[in-house]
Write a protein that holds these residues in place. Structure first.
Motif, PDB file in Angstrom:
ATOM      1  N   ILE A 173       0.874  -1.171   0.000  1.00  0.00           N
ATOM      2  CA  ILE A 173       0.000   0.000   0.000  1.00  0.00           C
ATOM      3  C   ILE A 173       0.910   1.219   0.000  1.00  0.00           C
ATOM      4  O   ILE A 173       1.818   1.329   0.824  1.00  0.00           O
ATOM      5  N   GLU A 174       0.664   2.134  -0.952  1.00  0.00           N
ATOM      6  CA  GLU A 174       1.422   3.379  -1.013  1.00  0.00           C
ATOM      7  C   GLU A 174       0.444   4.540  -0.974  1.00  0.00           C
ATOM      8  O   GLU A 174      -0.552   4.545  -1.696  1.00  0.00           O
ATOM      9  N   ILE A 175       0.732   5.502  -0.111  1.00  0.00           N
ATOM     10  CA  ILE A 175      -0.078   6.713  -0.008  1.00  0.00           C
ATOM     11  C   ILE A 175       0.832   7.887  -0.325  1.00  0.00           C
ATOM     12  O   ILE A 175       1.878   8.067   0.307  1.00  0.00           O
ATOM     13  N   ILE A 176       0.427   8.668  -1.327  1.00  0.00           N
ATOM     14  CA  ILE A 176       1.170   9.853  -1.745  1.00  0.00           C
ATOM     15  C   ILE A 176       0.288  11.062  -1.477  1.00  0.00           C
ATOM     16  O   ILE A 176      -0.862  11.113  -1.926  1.00  0.00           O
ATOM     17  N   LYS A 209       4.610   7.489   1.479  1.00  0.00           N
ATOM     18  CA  LYS A 209       4.812   6.415   2.465  1.00  0.00           C
ATOM     19  C   LYS A 209       4.236   5.128   1.911  1.00  0.00           C
ATOM     20  O   LYS A 209       3.189   5.137   1.262  1.00  0.00           O
ATOM     21  N   ASN A 210       4.913   4.012   2.189  1.00  0.00           N
ATOM     22  CA  ASN A 210       4.374   2.722   1.754  1.00  0.00           C
ATOM     23  C   ASN A 210       4.667   1.653   2.791  1.00  0.00           C
ATOM     24  O   ASN A 210       5.512   1.819   3.659  1.00  0.00           O
ATOM     25  N   ASN A 247      -4.285   3.579   8.456  1.00  0.00           N
ATOM     26  CA  ASN A 247      -4.394   4.525   9.569  1.00  0.00           C
ATOM     27  C   ASN A 247      -3.016   4.870  10.124  1.00  0.00           C
ATOM     28  O   ASN A 247      -2.749   6.027  10.464  1.00  0.00           O
ATOM     29  N   ASN A 248      -2.131   3.887  10.217  1.00  0.00           N
ATOM     30  CA  ASN A 248      -0.769   4.148  10.694  1.00  0.00           C
ATOM     31  C   ASN A 248       0.001   5.051   9.736  1.00  0.00           C
ATOM     32  O   ASN A 248       0.719   5.958  10.169  1.00  0.00           O
ATOM     33  N   ILE A 249      -0.150   4.809   8.443  1.00  0.00           N
ATOM     34  CA  ILE A 249       0.529   5.641   7.452  1.00  0.00           C
ATOM     35  C   ILE A 249      -0.005   7.065   7.500  1.00  0.00           C
ATOM     36  O   ILE A 249       0.762   8.038   7.433  1.00  0.00           O
ATOM     37  N   VAL A 257       0.620  12.823   8.842  1.00  0.00           N
ATOM     38  CA  VAL A 257       0.150  13.972   9.614  1.00  0.00           C
ATOM     39  C   VAL A 257       1.264  14.486  10.527  1.00  0.00           C
ATOM     40  O   VAL A 257       1.457  15.704  10.656  1.00  0.00           O
ATOM     41  N   ASP A 258       2.030  13.583  11.146  1.00  0.00           N
ATOM     42  CA  ASP A 258       3.149  14.007  11.983  1.00  0.00           C
ATOM     43  C   ASP A 258       4.169  14.804  11.178  1.00  0.00           C
ATOM     44  O   ASP A 258       4.677  15.827  11.648  1.00  0.00           O
ATOM     45  N   GLU A 259       4.459  14.370   9.951  1.00  0.00           N
ATOM     46  CA  GLU A 259       5.401  15.111   9.105  1.00  0.00           C
ATOM     47  C   GLU A 259       4.851  16.484   8.743  1.00  0.00           C
ATOM     48  O   GLU A 259       5.600  17.462   8.729  1.00  0.00           O
TER      49      GLU A 259
END
Length: 158
Positions: free
Chosen positions: A96-99, A119-120, A141-143, A148-150
């Protein structure tokens, strides 16, 4: 057995209290010029992750006068790929990759910062599809939390 658990619980409370643990984004750790508030969060396209991002940003949506106020524009793209297959052609490993393309704006909508966060995470296939879907949701949810932290750390540095 119960007595040992009570003693362990009591000792862990004492050690955690004595170690000086404080949350990362605690207002005690930040001087007043560094406090931030998010006025608006806008999304360029619809994604299932929009609500997850809104939930994570909710803590920073405060209306205080001495806080630095920001607006956010997010473009979220999510992909799920098959990384490996077994001999029968069934998937064994997924990715799973989220951009997220992030625009950090001030209250007058002037661009202060623009960046892309990628992130992936790889994970194994499960026989039970319900458990697989639950694991995918946890990973997403973790990604989202990491992204969000970044974004928040970037806003603190502006």
């Amino acid at each position: 057995m119960k007595k040992k658990l009570n003693i362990l619980f009591f000792l862990s409370i004492i050690f955690l209290h004595g170690c000086g643990f404080e949350p990362i984004f605690s207002s005690k750790n930040i001087n007043n010029e560094k406090l931030i508030s998010i006025n608006e969060v806008n999304f360029i396209n619809y994604s299932d992750l929009n609500n997850s991002f809104l939930r994570k940003f909710r803590y920073f949506q405060r209306d205080k006068e001495n806080f630095k106020k920001f607006n956010l524009t997010l473009d979220i793209n999510e992909t799920k790929k098959i990384i490996s297959k077994n001999k029968l052609g069934d998937p064994e490993t997924f990715n799973i990759e989220i951009i997220v393309d992030v625009l950090i704006l001030n209250t007058e909508n002037n661009i202060l910062n623009s960046r892309t966060i990628r992130k992936n995470k790889n994970y194994n296939n499960l026989d039970n599809k319900f458990d697989l879907k639950q694991e995918e949701n946890i990973i997403k949810n973790n990604i989202v939390g990491e992204i969000v932290d970044e974004i928040i750390n970037t806003m603190f540095s502006i």
